[in-house]
Enzyme design. Structure first.
Site, PDB file in Angstrom:
ATOM      1  N   LYS A 160       0.800  -1.232   0.000  1.00 18.67           N
ATOM      2  CA  LYS A 160       0.000   0.000   0.000  1.00 18.67           C
ATOM      3  C   LYS A 160       0.836   1.286   0.000  1.00 18.67           C
ATOM      4  O   LYS A 160       0.396   2.316  -0.484  1.00 18.67           O
ATOM      5  CB  LYS A 160      -0.944   0.017   1.208  1.00 18.67           C
ATOM      6  CG  LYS A 160      -2.105  -0.967   1.100  1.00 18.67           C
ATOM      7  CD  LYS A 160      -3.031  -0.820   2.290  1.00 18.67           C
ATOM      8  CE  LYS A 160      -4.180  -1.777   2.253  1.00 18.67           C
ATOM      9  NZ  LYS A 160      -5.139  -1.552   3.348  1.00 18.67           N
ATOM     10  N   ALA A 212      -3.895   1.697   8.780  1.00 16.12           N
ATOM     11  CA  ALA A 212      -5.359   1.740   8.914  1.00 16.12           C
ATOM     12  C   ALA A 212      -5.772   2.901   9.823  1.00 16.12           C
ATOM     13  O   ALA A 212      -6.782   3.572   9.569  1.00 16.12           O
ATOM     14  CB  ALA A 212      -5.867   0.411   9.469  1.00 16.12           C
ATOM     15  N   ARG A 272       0.231   2.174  21.408  1.00 12.82           N
ATOM     16  CA  ARG A 272       1.274   1.589  22.267  1.00 12.82           C
ATOM     17  C   ARG A 272       2.540   2.440  22.191  1.00 12.82           C
ATOM     18  O   ARG A 272       3.098   2.807  23.209  1.00 12.82           O
ATOM     19  CB  ARG A 272       1.540   0.161  21.763  1.00 12.82           C
ATOM     20  CG  ARG A 272       2.647  -0.551  22.436  1.00 12.82           C
ATOM     21  CD  ARG A 272       2.754  -1.973  21.928  1.00 12.82           C
ATOM     22  NE  ARG A 272       3.109  -2.043  20.496  1.00 12.82           N
ATOM     23  CZ  ARG A 272       3.368  -3.158  19.852  1.00 12.82           C
ATOM     24  NH1 ARG A 272       3.297  -4.322  20.494  1.00 12.82           N
ATOM     25  NH2 ARG A 272       3.688  -3.148  18.567  1.00 12.82           N
TER      26      ARG A 272
HETATM   27  P1  NDP Z   1       0.030  -1.771  10.981  1.00 17.43           P
HETATM   28  O1  NDP Z   1       0.971  -2.904  11.137  1.00 17.43           O
HETATM   29  O2  NDP Z   1       0.368  -0.646  10.077  1.00 17.43           O
HETATM   30  O3  NDP Z   1      -0.280  -1.148  12.447  1.00 17.43           O
HETATM   31  C1  NDP Z   1      -0.487  -1.977  13.542  1.00 17.43           C
HETATM   32  C2  NDP Z   1      -0.893  -1.170  14.771  1.00 17.43           C
HETATM   33  O4  NDP Z   1      -1.210  -2.093  15.809  1.00 17.43           O
HETATM   34  C3  NDP Z   1       0.202  -0.259  15.318  1.00 17.43           C
HETATM   35  O5  NDP Z   1      -0.397   0.900  15.835  1.00 17.43           O
HETATM   36  C4  NDP Z   1       0.794  -1.102  16.443  1.00 17.43           C
HETATM   37  O6  NDP Z   1       1.350  -0.342  17.499  1.00 17.43           O
HETATM   38  C5  NDP Z   1      -0.448  -1.769  16.970  1.00 17.43           C
HETATM   39  N1  NDP Z   1      -0.123  -3.008  17.684  1.00 17.43           N
HETATM   40  C6  NDP Z   1       0.398  -4.138  17.166  1.00 17.43           C
HETATM   41  N2  NDP Z   1       0.558  -5.057  18.140  1.00 17.43           N
HETATM   42  C7  NDP Z   1       0.135  -4.487  19.291  1.00 17.43           C
HETATM   43  C8  NDP Z   1       0.082  -4.918  20.640  1.00 17.43           C
HETATM   44  N3  NDP Z   1       0.476  -6.144  20.995  1.00 17.43           N
HETATM   45  N4  NDP Z   1      -0.426  -4.076  21.564  1.00 17.43           N
HETATM   46  C9  NDP Z   1      -0.863  -2.839  21.211  1.00 17.43           C
HETATM   47  N5  NDP Z   1      -0.819  -2.361  19.955  1.00 17.43           N
HETATM   48  C10 NDP Z   1      -0.320  -3.171  19.001  1.00 17.43           C
HETATM   49  O7  NDP Z   1      -1.363  -2.452  10.546  1.00 17.43           O
HETATM   50  P2  NDP Z   1      -2.568  -1.788   9.730  1.00 17.43           P
HETATM   51  O8  NDP Z   1      -2.713  -0.387  10.181  1.00 17.43           O
HETATM   52  O9  NDP Z   1      -2.430  -2.068   8.299  1.00 17.43           O
HETATM   53  O10 NDP Z   1      -3.820  -2.679  10.234  1.00 17.43           O
HETATM   54  C11 NDP Z   1      -4.311  -2.549  11.563  1.00 17.43           C
HETATM   55  C12 NDP Z   1      -5.544  -3.420  11.762  1.00 17.43           C
HETATM   56  O11 NDP Z   1      -6.614  -2.968  10.932  1.00 17.43           O
HETATM   57  C13 NDP Z   1      -5.301  -4.884  11.400  1.00 17.43           C
HETATM   58  O12 NDP Z   1      -5.921  -5.678  12.361  1.00 17.43           O
HETATM   59  C14 NDP Z   1      -5.984  -5.033  10.061  1.00 17.43           C
HETATM   60  O13 NDP Z   1      -6.457  -6.355   9.868  1.00 17.43           O
HETATM   61  C15 NDP Z   1      -7.165  -4.056  10.212  1.00 17.43           C
HETATM   62  N6  NDP Z   1      -7.648  -3.558   8.935  1.00 17.43           N
HETATM   63  C16 NDP Z   1      -8.964  -3.804   8.602  1.00 17.43           C
HETATM   64  C17 NDP Z   1      -9.478  -3.335   7.421  1.00 17.43           C
HETATM   65  C18 NDP Z   1     -10.908  -3.625   7.064  1.00 17.43           C
HETATM   66  O14 NDP Z   1     -11.299  -3.444   5.894  1.00 17.43           O
HETATM   67  N7  NDP Z   1     -11.739  -4.048   8.015  1.00 17.43           N
HETATM   68  C19 NDP Z   1      -8.655  -2.566   6.456  1.00 17.43           C
HETATM   69  C20 NDP Z   1      -7.302  -2.341   6.914  1.00 17.43           C
HETATM   70  C21 NDP Z   1      -6.828  -2.835   8.113  1.00 17.43           C
HETATM   71  P3  NDP Z   1       2.880   0.196  17.439  1.00 17.43           P
HETATM   72  O15 NDP Z   1       2.844   1.425  16.596  1.00 17.43           O
HETATM   73  O16 NDP Z   1       3.181   0.474  18.849  1.00 17.43           O
HETATM   74  O17 NDP Z   1       3.695  -0.909  16.842  1.00 17.43           O
END
Ligand code: NDP
Length: 302
Positions: free
Chosen positions: A88, A153, A174
């Site tokens: 993306k 997202a 986080r």
């Molecule tokens: P990214 O990998 O870009 O971001 C992940 C986020 O999750 C970061 O903010 C990260 O925090 C946080 N995170 C990960 N692990 C943990 C943890 N153990 N505790 C707390 N925070 C955590 O992913 P995306 O933004 O692409 O996707 C995020 C979610 O949205 C996913 O679950 C994805 O499936 C869903 N999604 C759904 C869509 C839909 O159409 N329904 C479309 C796009 C996404 P940190 O910055 O601290 O690492």
């Protein structure tokens, strides 16, 4: 139905009347986008027979192959592409133009083949707004919004809240540095709306009577054993909870929302909403989300 996973090398020139659509990603095997799109194409074909020749495939494409894949797919007869992990953001320098809202979101999930080449759009934000309307019968602007997460997202969600005129927007992540970077990335586009970055969850929208929409845009919940990303009992007011995660369909966050008597929904509506918007861009037609929704539910249960 074209539901197997293709590799780029397996594809040949499409017949002259066929319009190729595809989702590219790596991994891509578990994507249900072909079922969702092909269900809507079937409805469109009932109204206009040209859509009988539109087919949506899933194609496994790694990062190193993406630069050659895009011109090649255009030559083969592909006219619309969805992008998922990991493409993306890395696709941006490969595009001939980028929609203004997608620029602010910093990522694209939809490409349309236009006269100068591939143009990038981001339909995730619109997908979210449509899901909130469908699932809660309210617009994003009817809420103060608390966004959990600071990845791609979360950025699309934050930007959409800005575009749609939400009064107050707060981000809780986080890693607070990433949340600050997200806020700066959006505000550097000339957007002066206040976006707060929270260190704690106590009273995020002090003094406002609007309902609070909590959006989980973290990946916490993707595994069935994951805890909830926040303790909902720290929030006060009229709370609605939207989890972008749709698989599993019930997360710990949603279980807690239900226990507390809050309105809640998972991310299936967003998945369908973003797909519908992509198909509208490609086809120029209004798209039936009922058929897409049914196909998504069926695909998830398989
Ligand atoms: P990214 O990998 O870009 O971001 C992940 C986020 O999750 C970061 O903010 C990260 O925090 C946080 N995170 C990960 N692990 C943990 C943890 N153990 N505790 C707390 N925070 C955590 O992913 P995306 O933004 O692409 O996707 C995020 C979610 O949205 C996913 O679950 C994805 O499936 C869903 N999604 C759904 C869509 C839909 O159409 N329904 C479309 C796009 C996404 P940190 O910055 O601290 O690492």
């Amino acid at each position: 139905m074209l539901e197997e996973t293709f590799l780029l090398d397996q594809l040949s020139l499409l017949p002259p009347h066929e319009v190729g659509l595809a989702v590219l990603g790596n991994p891509i095997k578990h994507s249900v986008s072909p079922q969702i799109h092909n269900a809507a194409l079937k409805v469109l074909a009932g109204m206009d027979s040209k859509f009988n020749h539109w087919n949506y495939r899933k194609i496994e494409v790694s990062s190193s192959v993406l630069p050659e894949a895009l011109p090649r797919l255009a030559k083969l007869g592909f006219r619309g592409i969805n992008l998922t992990i990991p493409h993306k953001v890395e696709v941006l320098p490969l595009l001939s133009s980028i929609d203004e809202q997608a620029k602010i979101m910093g990522a694209v999930n939809t490409l349309n083949f236009e006269k100068d080449g591939w143009k990038g759009y981001n339909t995730d934000g619109i997908g979210l707004a449509r899901a909130i309307k469908k699932d809660f019968d309210r617009a994003l602007k009817d809420f103060n919004v608390l966004i959990l997460g600071a990845g791609g997202a979360a950025r699309a969600a934050t930007a959409q809240c800005v575009f749609d005129g939400c009064k107050q927007i707060a981000i809780f992540n986080r890693s607070i540095n990433r949340a600050n970077e997200l806020r700066q990335a959006i505000r550097k586009n000339g957007i002066d709306q206040e976006i707060s970055v929270l260190e704690s969850l106590s009273d995020p929208f002090c003094g406002s009577d609007l309902p609070i929409l909590v959006i989980n845009a973290t990946s916490l919940g993707l595994s069935a054993e994951d805890p909830s990303p926040i303790n909902l009992s720290l929030l006060r007011g009229d709370i609605y909870v939207y989890d972008m995660i749709y698989n599993p369909s019930v997360t710990q966050l949603l279980i807690e929302a239900e226990k507390m008597g809050y309105r809640f929904s998972n991310g299936l509506g967003m998945l369908v909403g973003q797909a519908a918007r992509s198909l509208e861009i490609w086809s120029g037609k209004e798209v039936c989300t009922e058929s897409m929704n049914r196909a998504a539910v069926l695909a998830m249960s398989e």
